[in-house]
Write a protein that holds these residues in place. Sequence first.
Motif, mmCIF file in Angstrom:
data_model
loop_
_atom_site.group_PDB
_atom_site.id
_atom_site.type_symbol
_atom_site.label_atom_id
_atom_site.label_comp_id
_atom_site.label_asym_id
_atom_site.label_seq_id
_atom_site.Cartn_x
_atom_site.Cartn_y
_atom_site.Cartn_z
ATOM 1 N N ARG A 193 0.835 -1.206 0.000
ATOM 2 C CA ARG A 193 0.000 0.000 0.000
ATOM 3 C C ARG A 193 0.870 1.257 0.000
ATOM 4 O O ARG A 193 0.537 2.265 -0.623
ATOM 5 C CB ARG A 193 -0.917 0.024 1.219
ATOM 6 C CG ARG A 193 -1.974 -1.060 1.218
ATOM 7 C CD ARG A 193 -3.052 -0.790 2.260
ATOM 8 N NE ARG A 193 -2.521 -0.661 3.599
ATOM 9 C CZ ARG A 193 -2.467 0.485 4.291
ATOM 10 N NH1 ARG A 193 -2.902 1.610 3.751
ATOM 11 N NH2 ARG A 193 -1.980 0.488 5.511
ATOM 12 N N LEU A 194 2.007 1.178 0.689
ATOM 13 C CA LEU A 194 2.921 2.313 0.741
ATOM 14 C C LEU A 194 3.494 2.606 -0.644
ATOM 15 O O LEU A 194 3.522 3.760 -1.096
ATOM 16 C CB LEU A 194 4.044 2.016 1.730
ATOM 17 C CG LEU A 194 4.839 3.199 2.288
ATOM 18 C CD1 LEU A 194 4.019 3.949 3.324
ATOM 19 C CD2 LEU A 194 6.147 2.716 2.908
ATOM 20 N N GLY A 214 6.812 9.016 10.960
ATOM 21 C CA GLY A 214 6.993 7.578 11.125
ATOM 22 C C GLY A 214 8.179 7.001 10.387
ATOM 23 O O GLY A 214 8.631 7.524 9.363
ATOM 24 N N PRO A 215 8.677 5.861 10.871
ATOM 25 C CA PRO A 215 9.877 5.244 10.292
ATOM 26 C C PRO A 215 9.615 4.345 9.101
ATOM 27 O O PRO A 215 10.565 3.830 8.505
ATOM 28 C CB PRO A 215 10.433 4.430 11.468
ATOM 29 C CG PRO A 215 9.224 4.067 12.254
ATOM 30 C CD PRO A 215 8.278 5.224 12.130
ATOM 31 N N MET A 216 8.348 4.107 8.727
ATOM 32 C CA MET A 216 8.069 3.329 7.518
ATOM 33 C C MET A 216 7.912 4.291 6.346
ATOM 34 O O MET A 216 7.044 5.170 6.367
ATOM 35 C CB MET A 216 6.808 2.484 7.685
ATOM 36 C CG MET A 216 6.464 1.662 6.442
ATOM 37 S SD MET A 216 4.968 0.646 6.622
ATOM 38 C CE MET A 216 5.678 -0.886 7.222
ATOM 39 N N ARG A 217 8.742 4.124 5.308
ATOM 40 C CA ARG A 217 8.785 5.088 4.205
ATOM 41 C C ARG A 217 9.070 4.395 2.888
ATOM 42 O O ARG A 217 9.615 3.289 2.865
ATOM 43 C CB ARG A 217 9.884 6.129 4.452
ATOM 44 C CG ARG A 217 9.633 6.907 5.725
ATOM 45 C CD ARG A 217 10.814 7.716 6.159
ATOM 46 N NE ARG A 217 10.422 8.487 7.345
ATOM 47 C CZ ARG A 217 10.779 9.724 7.588
ATOM 48 N NH1 ARG A 217 11.577 10.361 6.741
ATOM 49 N NH2 ARG A 217 10.374 10.347 8.675
ATOM 50 N N PRO A 220 6.632 15.818 -4.074
ATOM 51 C CA PRO A 220 5.338 15.590 -3.431
ATOM 52 C C PRO A 220 5.537 14.624 -2.263
ATOM 53 O O PRO A 220 6.258 13.628 -2.381
ATOM 54 C CB PRO A 220 4.494 14.965 -4.542
ATOM 55 C CG PRO A 220 5.472 14.350 -5.477
ATOM 56 C CD PRO A 220 6.711 15.191 -5.415
ATOM 57 N N ILE A 221 4.916 14.930 -1.133
ATOM 58 C CA ILE A 221 5.092 14.129 0.085
ATOM 59 C C ILE A 221 3.719 13.772 0.632
ATOM 60 O O ILE A 221 2.857 14.641 0.776
ATOM 61 C CB ILE A 221 5.908 14.899 1.142
ATOM 62 C CG1 ILE A 221 7.296 15.253 0.588
ATOM 63 C CG2 ILE A 221 6.038 14.075 2.430
ATOM 64 C CD1 ILE A 221 8.101 16.177 1.488
ATOM 65 N N GLY A 222 3.512 12.510 0.923
ATOM 66 C CA GLY A 222 2.235 12.071 1.448
ATOM 67 C C GLY A 222 2.403 11.058 2.556
ATOM 68 O O GLY A 222 3.523 10.649 2.900
ATOM 69 N N GLU A 223 1.283 10.643 3.139
ATOM 70 C CA GLU A 223 1.314 9.633 4.188
ATOM 71 C C GLU A 223 0.045 8.776 4.115
ATOM 72 O O GLU A 223 -1.006 9.229 3.653
ATOM 73 C CB GLU A 223 1.466 10.257 5.577
ATOM 74 C CG GLU A 223 0.331 11.157 6.009
ATOM 75 C CD GLU A 223 0.565 11.790 7.375
ATOM 76 O OE1 GLU A 223 1.544 11.445 8.049
ATOM 77 O OE2 GLU A 223 -0.254 12.646 7.756
#
Length: 221
Positions: A89-90, A145-148, A181-184
């Motif tokens: 999903r990431l 968060g540390p998941m990227r 672009p940066i998202g979460e």
Amino acid sequence: MDVILPCLNEAEALPWVLTRMPAGFRPLVVDNASTDDSARVAAGHGARVVAAPDRGFGAACHQGLLAARGDVVCVMDADASLDPADLPRLTAALDALREGGAPGLVLGRRRPTGRGAWPPHARLGNAVLARSLNRRAGTRLRDLGPMRAAPRDALLALDLADRRFGYPLEMVLRAARAGWPIGEIDVAYRPRTGSSKVTGTVGGTVRAVRDMRRVLTEVTP
């Protein structure tokens, strides 16, 4: 694609993490001078193991970036607090961000799923830093968060300098300055396996916040 797993004494947690790695995601365990059997356990579960003898979260991440081979890399903790099942999903969210042609960065927004997963002192420190980051960088993040997930070559081109706990924040600052672009997206956050080196202790949280505040003053978006 490669999944960079900075690792310091995570022999107990690694089997759960590595057996849940989705197809197409290659675990790259960066052994940050562990004193337990982390490297042996990782190799025994099919992970590629790279040594990062200089201690530090940023040092381990950087060594992992250098060793990675894919176009896109993911980063996540090796302590079983984050579920590798969330990685597809990431990366799907990253693909959507990159449709405009610019490099992108996607972070996993942690959603606690168990008692003690995210202690109040760690959550407070994260919220304060996220607000400071958003004011500086013009981002709208709710978690550091540390998941990227991000393109490997573009991350290397950011020339991240911090080798301690300021590394995750510096990544966002420099990516914002470069116009990415940066998202979460939301990801599950579980109680970690084994003893915590950072968020589970007040001292660890203080060190992380101190490192990140230093980065905020040194890097101008």
